[in-house]
Design a protein around this motif. Structure first.
Motif, PDB file in Angstrom:
ATOM      1  N   VAL A  13      12.914   7.727 -14.022  1.00 43.58           N
ATOM      2  CA  VAL A  13      12.334   8.072 -12.713  1.00 43.58           C
ATOM      3  C   VAL A  13      10.807   8.094 -12.810  1.00 43.58           C
ATOM      4  CG1 VAL A  13      12.150   9.857 -10.927  1.00 43.58           C
ATOM      5  CG2 VAL A  13      14.387   9.301 -11.908  1.00 43.58           C
ATOM      6  N   GLY A  14      10.279   8.613 -13.906  1.00 41.79           N
ATOM      7  CA  GLY A  14       8.827   8.644 -14.086  1.00 41.79           C
ATOM      8  C   GLY A  14       8.214   7.255 -14.130  1.00 41.79           C
ATOM      9  N   LEU A  15       8.875   6.335 -14.812  1.00 39.67           N
ATOM     10  CA  LEU A  15       8.380   4.956 -14.841  1.00 39.67           C
ATOM     11  C   LEU A  15       8.432   4.325 -13.448  1.00 39.67           C
ATOM     12  CD1 LEU A  15       9.980   3.729 -18.184  1.00 39.67           C
ATOM     13  CD2 LEU A  15       7.539   4.080 -17.719  1.00 39.67           C
ATOM     14  N   MET A  16       9.504   4.599 -12.702  1.00 43.09           N
ATOM     15  CA  MET A  16       9.610   4.073 -11.337  1.00 43.09           C
ATOM     16  C   MET A  16       8.481   4.619 -10.470  1.00 43.09           C
ATOM     17  SD  MET A  16      12.789   4.329  -8.643  1.00 43.09           S
ATOM     18  CE  MET A  16      12.592   6.084  -8.331  1.00 43.09           C
ATOM     19  N   VAL A  17       8.222   5.903 -10.587  1.00 47.37           N
ATOM     20  CA  VAL A  17       7.121   6.513  -9.839  1.00 47.37           C
ATOM     21  C   VAL A  17       5.799   5.864 -10.220  1.00 47.37           C
ATOM     22  CG1 VAL A  17       5.784   8.646  -9.553  1.00 47.37           C
ATOM     23  CG2 VAL A  17       8.276   8.714  -9.405  1.00 47.37           C
ATOM     24  N   GLY A  18       5.596   5.618 -11.502  1.00 42.13           N
ATOM     25  CA  GLY A  18       4.362   4.981 -11.951  1.00 42.13           C
ATOM     26  C   GLY A  18       4.180   3.588 -11.377  1.00 42.13           C
ATOM     27  N   VAL A  19       5.246   2.803 -11.363  1.00 43.41           N
ATOM     28  CA  VAL A  19       5.168   1.455 -10.801  1.00 43.41           C
ATOM     29  C   VAL A  19       4.856   1.535  -9.310  1.00 43.41           C
ATOM     30  CG1 VAL A  19       6.523  -0.602 -10.236  1.00 43.41           C
ATOM     31  CG2 VAL A  19       6.602   0.356 -12.548  1.00 43.41           C
ATOM     32  N   GLU A  20       5.583   2.366  -8.586  1.00 49.62           N
ATOM     33  CA  GLU A  20       5.370   2.459  -7.140  1.00 49.62           C
ATOM     34  C   GLU A  20       3.989   3.033  -6.812  1.00 49.62           C
ATOM     35  OE1 GLU A  20       7.028   0.639  -5.491  1.00 49.62           O
ATOM     36  OE2 GLU A  20       9.105   1.209  -5.158  1.00 49.62           O
ATOM     37  N   PHE A  21       3.512   3.977  -7.600  1.00 49.24           N
ATOM     38  CA  PHE A  21       2.165   4.516  -7.422  1.00 49.24           C
ATOM     39  C   PHE A  21       1.135   3.416  -7.645  1.00 49.24           C
ATOM     40  CE2 PHE A  21      -1.720   6.629  -8.662  1.00 49.24           C
ATOM     41  CZ  PHE A  21      -1.796   7.717  -7.791  1.00 49.24           C
ATOM     42  N   SER A  22       1.348   2.619  -8.689  1.00 52.81           N
ATOM     43  CA  SER A  22       0.447   1.509  -8.987  1.00 52.81           C
ATOM     44  C   SER A  22       0.437   0.483  -7.857  1.00 52.81           C
ATOM     45  CB  SER A  22       0.865   0.847 -10.299  1.00 52.81           C
ATOM     46  OG  SER A  22       0.105  -0.309 -10.533  1.00 52.81           O
ATOM     47  N   VAL A  23       1.602   0.182  -7.305  1.00 51.12           N
ATOM     48  CA  VAL A  23       1.665  -0.750  -6.178  1.00 51.12           C
ATOM     49  C   VAL A  23       0.846  -0.205  -5.013  1.00 51.12           C
ATOM     50  CG1 VAL A  23       3.202  -1.703  -4.397  1.00 51.12           C
ATOM     51  CG2 VAL A  23       3.852  -1.840  -6.811  1.00 51.12           C
ATOM     52  N   ALA A  24       1.017   1.084  -4.719  1.00 60.24           N
ATOM     53  CA  ALA A  24       0.341   1.687  -3.563  1.00 60.24           C
ATOM     54  C   ALA A  24      -1.166   1.793  -3.749  1.00 60.24           C
ATOM     55  CB  ALA A  24       0.921   3.075  -3.287  1.00 60.24           C
ATOM     56  N   PHE A  25      -1.602   2.230  -4.898  1.00 63.30           N
ATOM     57  CA  PHE A  25      -3.008   2.594  -5.057  1.00 63.30           C
ATOM     58  C   PHE A  25      -3.832   1.650  -5.921  1.00 63.30           C
ATOM     59  CE2 PHE A  25      -0.740   6.478  -3.931  1.00 63.30           C
ATOM     60  CZ  PHE A  25      -1.447   6.828  -2.805  1.00 63.30           C
ATOM     61  N   VAL A  26      -3.179   0.658  -6.532  1.00 65.52           N
ATOM     62  CA  VAL A  26      -3.923  -0.297  -7.359  1.00 65.52           C
ATOM     63  C   VAL A  26      -3.674  -1.722  -6.872  1.00 65.52           C
ATOM     64  CG1 VAL A  26      -4.307  -1.190  -9.684  1.00 65.52           C
ATOM     65  CG2 VAL A  26      -3.852   1.249  -9.360  1.00 65.52           C
ATOM     66  N   MET A  27      -2.432  -2.167  -6.954  1.00 68.81           N
ATOM     67  CA  MET A  27      -2.124  -3.566  -6.645  1.00 68.81           C
ATOM     68  C   MET A  27      -2.416  -3.931  -5.194  1.00 68.81           C
ATOM     69  SD  MET A  27      -1.500  -4.763  -9.522  1.00 68.81           S
ATOM     70  CE  MET A  27      -1.290  -6.407  -8.885  1.00 68.81           C
ATOM     71  N   SER A  28      -2.046  -3.076  -4.268  1.00 71.58           N
ATOM     72  CA  SER A  28      -2.301  -3.392  -2.853  1.00 71.58           C
ATOM     73  C   SER A  28      -3.794  -3.522  -2.588  1.00 71.58           C
ATOM     74  CB  SER A  28      -1.683  -2.327  -1.949  1.00 71.58           C
ATOM     75  OG  SER A  28      -0.297  -2.487  -1.907  1.00 71.58           O
ATOM     76  N   ARG A  29      -4.585  -2.663  -3.196  1.00 72.71           N
ATOM     77  CA  ARG A  29      -6.035  -2.746  -3.005  1.00 72.71           C
ATOM     78  C   ARG A  29      -6.604  -4.029  -3.608  1.00 72.71           C
ATOM     79  NH1 ARG A  29      -8.296   2.812  -1.909  1.00 72.71           N
ATOM     80  NH2 ARG A  29      -6.416   4.051  -1.612  1.00 72.71           N
ATOM     81  N   ILE A  30      -6.085  -4.413  -4.765  1.00 72.85           N
ATOM     82  CA  ILE A  30      -6.537  -5.657  -5.387  1.00 72.85           C
ATOM     83  C   ILE A  30      -6.151  -6.840  -4.507  1.00 72.85           C
ATOM     84  CG2 ILE A  30      -6.149  -7.228  -7.333  1.00 72.85           C
ATOM     85  CD1 ILE A  30      -5.879  -4.669  -9.104  1.00 72.85           C
ATOM     86  N   LEU A  31      -4.892  -6.883  -4.094  1.00 75.10           N
ATOM     87  CA  LEU A  31      -4.420  -8.005  -3.280  1.00 75.10           C
ATOM     88  C   LEU A  31      -5.144  -8.063  -1.935  1.00 75.10           C
ATOM     89  CD1 LEU A  31      -0.595  -7.880  -4.016  1.00 75.10           C
ATOM     90  CD2 LEU A  31      -2.252  -9.547  -4.863  1.00 75.10           C
ATOM     91  N   ASN A  32      -5.381  -6.914  -1.324  1.00 68.58           N
ATOM     92  CA  ASN A  32      -6.053  -6.891  -0.019  1.00 68.58           C
ATOM     93  C   ASN A  32      -7.514  -7.318  -0.111  1.00 68.58           C
ATOM     94  OD1 ASN A  32      -3.708  -6.100   1.246  1.00 68.58           O
ATOM     95  ND2 ASN A  32      -4.216  -3.935   1.200  1.00 68.58           N
ATOM     96  N   ALA A  33      -8.102  -7.272  -1.301  1.00 66.38           N
ATOM     97  CA  ALA A  33      -9.495  -7.681  -1.480  1.00 66.38           C
ATOM     98  C   ALA A  33      -9.633  -9.190  -1.692  1.00 66.38           C
ATOM     99  CB  ALA A  33     -10.118  -6.935  -2.661  1.00 66.38           C
ATOM    100  N   LEU A  34      -8.530  -9.865  -1.920  1.00 67.24           N
ATOM    101  CA  LEU A  34      -8.569 -11.313  -2.127  1.00 67.24           C
ATOM    102  C   LEU A  34      -8.750 -12.038  -0.790  1.00 67.24           C
ATOM    103  CD1 LEU A  34      -5.611 -11.658  -4.663  1.00 67.24           C
ATOM    104  CD2 LEU A  34      -8.067 -11.775  -5.170  1.00 67.24           C
ATOM    105  N   PRO A  35      -9.228 -13.279  -0.858  1.00 70.49           N
ATOM    106  CA  PRO A  35      -9.319 -14.061   0.384  1.00 70.49           C
ATOM    107  C   PRO A  35      -7.942 -14.157   1.049  1.00 70.49           C
ATOM    108  CG  PRO A  35     -10.396 -15.202  -1.422  1.00 70.49           C
ATOM    109  CD  PRO A  35      -9.696 -14.009  -2.016  1.00 70.49           C
ATOM    110  N   GLU A  36      -7.928 -14.350   2.359  1.00 68.41           N
ATOM    111  CA  GLU A  36      -6.725 -14.237   3.175  1.00 68.41           C
ATOM    112  C   GLU A  36      -5.486 -14.928   2.601  1.00 68.41           C
ATOM    113  OE1 GLU A  36      -5.645 -15.647   7.531  1.00 68.41           O
ATOM    114  OE2 GLU A  36      -7.103 -14.017   7.458  1.00 68.41           O
ATOM    115  N   ASP A  37      -5.563 -16.221   2.324  1.00 72.03           N
ATOM    116  CA  ASP A  37      -4.381 -16.916   1.820  1.00 72.03           C
ATOM    117  C   ASP A  37      -3.932 -16.348   0.484  1.00 72.03           C
ATOM    118  OD1 ASP A  37      -4.350 -18.501   4.043  1.00 72.03           O
ATOM    119  OD2 ASP A  37      -5.121 -20.296   3.044  1.00 72.03           O
TER     120      ASP A  37
END
Length: 148
Positions: A13-37
């Motif tokens: 469960v802790g690993l799942m929380v870590g992955v989902e936390f990373s998606v929310a607060f790290v990966m989404s921000r990285i992806l949203n900063a990329l050019p549109e396509d």
């Protein structure tokens, strides 16, 4: 046996929380900063990749919490484990009703076929994902507390 179940469940469960936390607060921000396509393509790829794994992780975590609750029913912290299980059930229901439908659309989008409101749909997914992360963090905190 109960100790091993407690540790394995908490780690999974802790690993799942870590992955989902990373998606929310790290990966989404990285992806949203990329050019549109690139941003949209990255979200689609992430949706395909994690969309294939996360159902097993969520259901597997819920099953492990159920086993822990049943095996430790008369032990200290059983109520916390049951409450964590209820929160994980809530996270699965949220996923199925709110997040998966958006993700299923998103993972098929390309720059050529994405809808005009694709950003709004992704923003809606992210808002619901933040709520889901809060729910699973609370479940994880209850499991850790039950160990103490």
């Amino acid at each position: 046996m109960l100790n091993a179940t407690e540790v394995v469940t908490t780690v999974i469960v802790g690993l799942m929380v870590g992955v989902e936390f990373s998606v929310a607060f790290v990966m989404s921000r990285i992806l949203n900063a990329l050019p549109e396509d690139s941003s949209q393509l990255g979200h689609a790829h992430g949706g395909r990749m994690l969309g294939a794994v996360m159902p097993f992780w969520y259901i597997g975590s819920l099953v492990l919490v159920g086993i822990w609750a049943a095996a430790g029913w008369h032990h200290h912290g059983a109520g916390l484990v049951v409450t964590a299980g209820v929160l994980l059930i809530l996270s699965v229901i949220m996923s199925l009703l709110l997040l998966v439908p958006i993700n299923n659309r998103n993972k098929t989008w390309t720059p050529e076929n994405r809808p005009e409101d694709w950003r709004e749909q992704m923003n809606r997914w992210e808002r619901w994902h933040y709520v889901r992360v809060a729910v699973i963090v609370a479940a994880f905190a209850l499991l850790v507390t039950a160990l103490a």
